[in-house]
Design a protein around this motif. Structure first.
Motif, PDB file in Angstrom:
ATOM      1  N   VAL A  44       0.728  -0.943   0.163  1.00 57.52           N
ATOM      2  CA  VAL A  44      -0.123  -0.038  -0.099  1.00 57.52           C
ATOM      3  C   VAL A  44       0.923   1.382  -0.087  1.00 57.52           C
ATOM      4  N   ILE A  45       1.847   1.339   0.850  1.00 54.80           N
ATOM      5  CA  ILE A  45       2.621   2.392   1.057  1.00 54.80           C
ATOM      6  C   ILE A  45       3.397   2.678  -0.562  1.00 54.80           C
ATOM      7  N   PHE A  46       4.149   1.677  -1.146  1.00 51.42           N
ATOM      8  CA  PHE A  46       4.847   1.719  -2.250  1.00 51.42           C
ATOM      9  C   PHE A  46       3.923   2.006  -3.198  1.00 51.42           C
ATOM     10  N   SER A  47       2.652   1.612  -3.315  1.00 49.02           N
ATOM     11  CA  SER A  47       1.645   1.712  -4.361  1.00 49.02           C
ATOM     12  C   SER A  47       1.219   3.486  -4.354  1.00 49.02           C
ATOM     13  N   LYS A  48       0.961   3.781  -3.175  1.00 48.10           N
ATOM     14  CA  LYS A  48       0.645   5.107  -3.003  1.00 48.10           C
ATOM     15  C   LYS A  48       1.817   6.172  -3.240  1.00 48.10           C
ATOM     16  N   THR A  49       2.730   5.960  -3.049  1.00 52.37           N
ATOM     17  CA  THR A  49       3.970   6.612  -3.200  1.00 52.37           C
ATOM     18  C   THR A  49       4.223   6.733  -4.741  1.00 52.37           C
ATOM     19  N   LEU A  50       4.005   5.518  -5.385  1.00 49.55           N
ATOM     20  CA  LEU A  50       4.502   5.243  -7.052  1.00 49.55           C
ATOM     21  C   LEU A  50       3.234   6.033  -7.536  1.00 49.55           C
ATOM     22  N   PHE A  51       2.142   6.472  -7.370  1.00 51.36           N
ATOM     23  CA  PHE A  51       0.986   7.234  -7.830  1.00 51.36           C
ATOM     24  C   PHE A  51       1.055   8.657  -7.389  1.00 51.36           C
ATOM     25  N   GLU A  52       1.880   9.180  -6.451  1.00 51.52           N
ATOM     26  CA  GLU A  52       2.212  10.517  -6.101  1.00 51.52           C
ATOM     27  C   GLU A  52       3.287  11.098  -6.857  1.00 51.52           C
ATOM     28  N   LEU A  53       4.161  10.283  -7.685  1.00 50.76           N
ATOM     29  CA  LEU A  53       5.209  10.878  -8.322  1.00 50.76           C
ATOM     30  C   LEU A  53       4.736  11.382  -9.620  1.00 50.76           C
ATOM     31  N   GLU A  56       7.722  13.382 -16.995  1.00 51.88           N
ATOM     32  CA  GLU A  56       7.447  13.860 -18.241  1.00 51.88           C
ATOM     33  C   GLU A  56       6.834  13.108 -18.902  1.00 51.88           C
ATOM     34  N   GLY A  57       5.540  13.380 -19.516  1.00 50.68           N
ATOM     35  CA  GLY A  57       4.546  12.662 -20.480  1.00 50.68           C
ATOM     36  C   GLY A  57       4.598  12.980 -22.004  1.00 50.68           C
ATOM     37  N   LEU A  58       3.812  12.763 -22.585  1.00 47.76           N
ATOM     38  CA  LEU A  58       3.663  12.843 -24.226  1.00 47.76           C
ATOM     39  C   LEU A  58       3.745  14.749 -24.449  1.00 47.76           C
ATOM     40  N   ASN A  59       3.118  15.264 -23.734  1.00 46.40           N
ATOM     41  CA  ASN A  59       3.194  16.652 -23.953  1.00 46.40           C
ATOM     42  C   ASN A  59       4.481  17.580 -23.467  1.00 46.40           C
ATOM     43  N   GLY A  60       5.289  16.528 -23.024  1.00 43.07           N
ATOM     44  CA  GLY A  60       6.465  17.581 -22.574  1.00 43.07           C
ATOM     45  C   GLY A  60       6.630  18.153 -21.167  1.00 43.07           C
ATOM     46  N   GLU A  61       5.459  17.984 -20.477  1.00 40.70           N
ATOM     47  CA  GLU A  61       4.850  18.551 -19.145  1.00 40.70           C
ATOM     48  C   GLU A  61       5.054  17.363 -18.124  1.00 40.70           C
ATOM     49  N   LEU A  62       5.516  17.881 -16.832  1.00 42.90           N
ATOM     50  CA  LEU A  62       5.513  16.896 -15.614  1.00 42.90           C
ATOM     51  C   LEU A  62       4.018  16.587 -15.423  1.00 42.90           C
ATOM     52  N   LEU A  63       3.674  15.184 -15.474  1.00 41.74           N
ATOM     53  CA  LEU A  63       2.316  14.816 -15.370  1.00 41.74           C
ATOM     54  C   LEU A  63       2.283  13.670 -14.027  1.00 41.74           C
ATOM     55  N   PRO A  64       1.120  13.764 -13.240  1.00 44.83           N
ATOM     56  CA  PRO A  64       1.089  12.438 -12.300  1.00 44.83           C
ATOM     57  C   PRO A  64       0.980  11.405 -12.936  1.00 44.83           C
ATOM     58  N   PHE A  65       1.897  10.596 -12.030  1.00 47.81           N
ATOM     59  CA  PHE A  65       1.876   9.088 -12.530  1.00 47.81           C
ATOM     60  C   PHE A  65       0.884   8.401 -12.215  1.00 47.81           C
ATOM     61  N   ASN A 286       2.168   7.058 -23.187  1.00 48.13           N
ATOM     62  CA  ASN A 286       2.284   8.035 -22.199  1.00 48.13           C
ATOM     63  C   ASN A 286       2.883   7.172 -20.840  1.00 48.13           C
ATOM     64  N   THR A 287       2.483   6.211 -20.531  1.00 51.39           N
ATOM     65  CA  THR A 287       2.836   5.490 -19.431  1.00 51.39           C
ATOM     66  C   THR A 287       4.338   5.103 -19.244  1.00 51.39           C
ATOM     67  N   MET A 288       4.596   4.795 -20.611  1.00 52.65           N
ATOM     68  CA  MET A 288       6.060   4.173 -20.761  1.00 52.65           C
ATOM     69  C   MET A 288       6.943   5.122 -20.863  1.00 52.65           C
ATOM     70  N   LEU A 289       6.674   6.455 -21.404  1.00 50.88           N
ATOM     71  CA  LEU A 289       7.658   7.635 -21.435  1.00 50.88           C
ATOM     72  C   LEU A 289       7.897   8.142 -20.138  1.00 50.88           C
ATOM     73  N   GLN A 290       6.940   8.127 -19.381  1.00 51.34           N
ATOM     74  CA  GLN A 290       6.753   8.587 -17.929  1.00 51.34           C
ATOM     75  C   GLN A 290       7.596   7.785 -17.219  1.00 51.34           C
ATOM     76  N   ILE A 291       7.828   6.350 -17.303  1.00 50.83           N
ATOM     77  CA  ILE A 291       8.694   5.425 -16.586  1.00 50.83           C
ATOM     78  C   ILE A 291      10.056   5.554 -16.922  1.00 50.83           C
ATOM     79  N   GLU A 292      10.284   5.872 -18.387  1.00 56.45           N
ATOM     80  CA  GLU A 292      11.569   5.970 -18.902  1.00 56.45           C
ATOM     81  C   GLU A 292      12.290   7.343 -18.298  1.00 56.45           C
ATOM     82  N   HIS A 293      11.311   8.386 -18.244  1.00 54.91           N
ATOM     83  CA  HIS A 293      12.143   9.598 -17.818  1.00 54.91           C
ATOM     84  C   HIS A 293      12.225   9.952 -16.337  1.00 54.91           C
TER      85      HIS A 293
END
Length: 355
Positions: A44-53, A56-65, A286-293
């Motif tokens: 739960v802690i890792f999941s919550k932390t992961l999705f609070e990070l 950079e997404g497809l539009n070049g901006e910082l987006l919530p994961f 978008n998901t793969m790009l966010q993971i890569e960055h």
């Protein structure tokens, strides 16, 4: 000792065939329960932390994961690690059996693992995926606190299935416990409809009561809890019945079929269904790009995978050594440990009452 226990279907299993009632809670079983509880809290802690990070997404901006399907895919993928563990323990047993006639005789007496057996072990993945989809949909209509409490109904469903499907007779004390839990879940389910609406201002018409949203959320959550209960009872049946599936093989095949379902069915639907992620439910590019960055996302995803593997290994081992009722109890203990972690200054990483 846990490695040996979950590697095969014929090692250190507590006595008591199907239908003979609850197996004894030994020191080993208690330790397994605690380890599963700690791993579940960590998930739960890792999941919550992961999705609070953010990344950079497809539009070049910082987006919530916040890719919803990715979390389910990652959960099933983490369970795949059980397959090499199963193959490794079976290889070690076969090697040891060359010089141990008793072990060789025990292995020869075990039911063979056939294609039919492997397909049967994929069914819990369907129950698991259905339960996740239904409960996430239910969470959209009710508060997280009510949602969590309604999941306590899983103990009731599992107890009833054990009594009438598996033939494990419940004692009067157990029936009292099931009755109290059922009463509590019923009261929680009725609470949104019994809540008083705000009084209308003078001269205003009274607002029409609309309970369809909470009712739908309650129904979806209970349906998801029922599917999860089916999963737990089915797991107990295939490990304790004629199939006698080794726990690690069961976990690995659940992960295999669950990963296939998410990859070949759920993800393609999420790519075309309308949603908030670049016009769809989840944009895989978008998901793969966010993971890569984001190295932080990569590290948290890896940690989540490891914890999921530990959690599912020890959760199924709880079913193997005790029963599916204890598996349901393990799930319902998790809010307590999460609350304890929140009270010890871990609240930034934990879900709030709003989810």
């Amino acid at each position: 000792w846990p490695v040996q226990t979950i590697g095969s279907s014929a090692t250190t299993r507590p006595e008591g065939p199907m239908g003979a009632g609850e197996k004894p809670c030994t020191g080993q079983a208690s330790a397994v329960f605690v380890i599963g509880l700690v791993a579940g809290t960590g998930c739960v802690i890792f999941s919550k932390t992961l999705f609070e990070l953010k990344s950079e997404g497809l539009n070049g901006e910082l987006l919530p994961f916040k890719p919803q399907v990715f979390q389910s895919w990652l959960m099933f993928f983490g369970m795949l690690f059980a397959l090499p563990m199963y193959l490794g323990t079976e290889w070690l047993r076969a090697r040891k059996a060359r010089h141990d006639p008793a072990l060789k005789a025990a292995m020869d007496a075990e039911p063979p693992v056939t294609v039919k057996t492997l397909l049967m072990l994929g069914l819990p993945a369907v129950f698991d995926l259905l339960s996740v989809l239904l409960m996430v949909a239910g969470l959209m209509h009710i508060s997280a606190s009510i949602w969590m409490l309604l999941r306590g109904g899983g103990i009731v469903f599992v107890a009833l299935m054990k009594q009438f499907a598996l033939g494990d007779r419940l004692t009067p004390a157990m029936w009292w416990g099931v009755g109290f839990i059922a009463l509590a879940v019923t009261m929680v389910g009725l609470s949104p409809m019994l809540a008083e609406a705000p009084a209308p201002s003078e001269g205003d018409a009274a607002p029409a009561a609309d309970s369809s949203g909470p009712l739908a959320g309650i129904a979806l959550t209970i349906a998801g809890t029922f599917c999860q209960s089916l999963q737990y009872v089915y797991e107990e049946k295939v490990m304790a019945g004629d199939v006698q599936a080794p726990p690690w093989l069961l976990i690995g095949m659940e992960g295999f079929f669950g990963t296939l379902l998410c990859t070949l069915v759920v993800y393609p639907i999420a790519q075309i269904a309308p949603g908030p992620d670049h016009g769809v439910v989840e944009s895989l590019p978008n998901t793969m790009l966010q993971i890569e960055h984001s190295p932080a996302i990569q590290q948290m995803a890896l940690g989540f995978c490891v914890l999921v593997f530990i959690l599912n290994s020890f959760s199924v081992l709880v079913t193997f050594m005790l029963s599916s009722v204890w598996h349901a109890i393990l799930d319902n203990f998790r809010p307590i440990t999460i609350w304890m972690c929140k009270s010890h200054h871990l609240s930034p990483y934990l879900p709030t009452s709003r989810g």
